[in-house]
Scaffold this active site. Sequence first.
Site, PDB file in Angstrom:
ATOM      1  N   ASP A 112      11.769  18.745  21.790  1.00  0.00           N
ATOM      2  CA  ASP A 112      13.171  19.113  21.966  1.00  0.00           C
ATOM      3  C   ASP A 112      13.751  19.653  20.657  1.00  0.00           C
ATOM      4  O   ASP A 112      13.234  19.371  19.567  1.00  0.00           O
ATOM      5  CB  ASP A 112      13.996  17.883  22.384  1.00  0.00           C
ATOM      6  CG  ASP A 112      13.556  17.355  23.738  1.00  0.00           C
ATOM      7  OD1 ASP A 112      12.991  18.134  24.521  1.00  0.00           O
ATOM      8  OD2 ASP A 112      13.784  16.158  23.993  1.00  0.00           O
TER       9      ASP A 112
HETATM   10  N1  URA Z   1      10.042  13.191  24.637  1.00  0.00           N
HETATM   11  C1  URA Z   1      11.312  13.648  24.546  1.00  0.00           C
HETATM   12  O1  URA Z   1      12.208  13.135  25.203  1.00  0.00           O
HETATM   13  N2  URA Z   1      11.546  14.678  23.707  1.00  0.00           N
HETATM   14  C2  URA Z   1      10.600  15.250  22.932  1.00  0.00           C
HETATM   15  O2  URA Z   1      10.891  16.175  22.165  1.00  0.00           O
HETATM   16  C3  URA Z   1       9.280  14.760  23.035  1.00  0.00           C
HETATM   17  C4  URA Z   1       9.020  13.731  23.896  1.00  0.00           C
END
Ligand code: URA
Length: 242
Positions: A112
């Site tokens: 993310d």
């Molecule tokens: N899980 C999440 O919620 N976000 C990420 O970036 C990676 C794993």
Amino acid sequence: MRLDDLLFSQGFGTRRVCAGLIEQGRVALGDQPCRDPSTWLDVSDPGLRFRVEGVDWPYHARAYLMLHKPAGTECSHRPGAWPSVYALLPPPLRQRPATGRTPGVQAVGRLDQDTTGLLLLSDDGAFIHRMNAPRRQVPKVYEVGLRHPLDEAQVGRLLAGVVLADDPRPVHAAACEPLGERALRLTLTQGKYHQVKRMLAAVGNRVETLHRSRIGGLALPPDLVPGQWRWLEPSDLALLAG
Ligand code: URA
């Protein structure tokens, strides 16, 4: 391989641009400029290097990279609100031509925008597929900062499995180690969309910070600062294969 083809394969532009770089004396082999685009190089030599405009490059038939992803970057070639992680790579790595069905260097899975830590990138489609294949269950380790105190019931539920909105089959953490009142280390072997955030939400908590510290046997090196990348060594790839 001819020198102009080699530069093309390494992302230095079209064959015409690469031939131009060579003819203008901007490419060196050893300490000597090489002005002949047809110069033959042995690409099976593991120590093969070349220099373009004073910058030394190792030859890599396929690119395998790690990046310390900083917060506020998107794992997308066409980012929306945030700069792209690909902008952190030097132009030749962004411009490497397609290999097979892989259109140049791609992130191996996505993190993310606000997640930091270890991101792998490659132009080897088979490698990307292997690392993401659910069947292989490559463990990914995250350090998670939480809004609310973590309790034993939450840890128990994360290990036992929680159901997320898009799939009736429960997903569970392979390991869950409290690191403090509002922090834990979570190991996952699946890679579902927003999985850590959704799992913590499912047990009544909320992720405040998220950092990926390890993929398989490969840990983010402490000296790789946010925004920095490096080539994966054969020993790194062996840690990922194990
Ligand atoms: N899980 C999440 O919620 N976000 C990420 O970036 C990676 C794993």
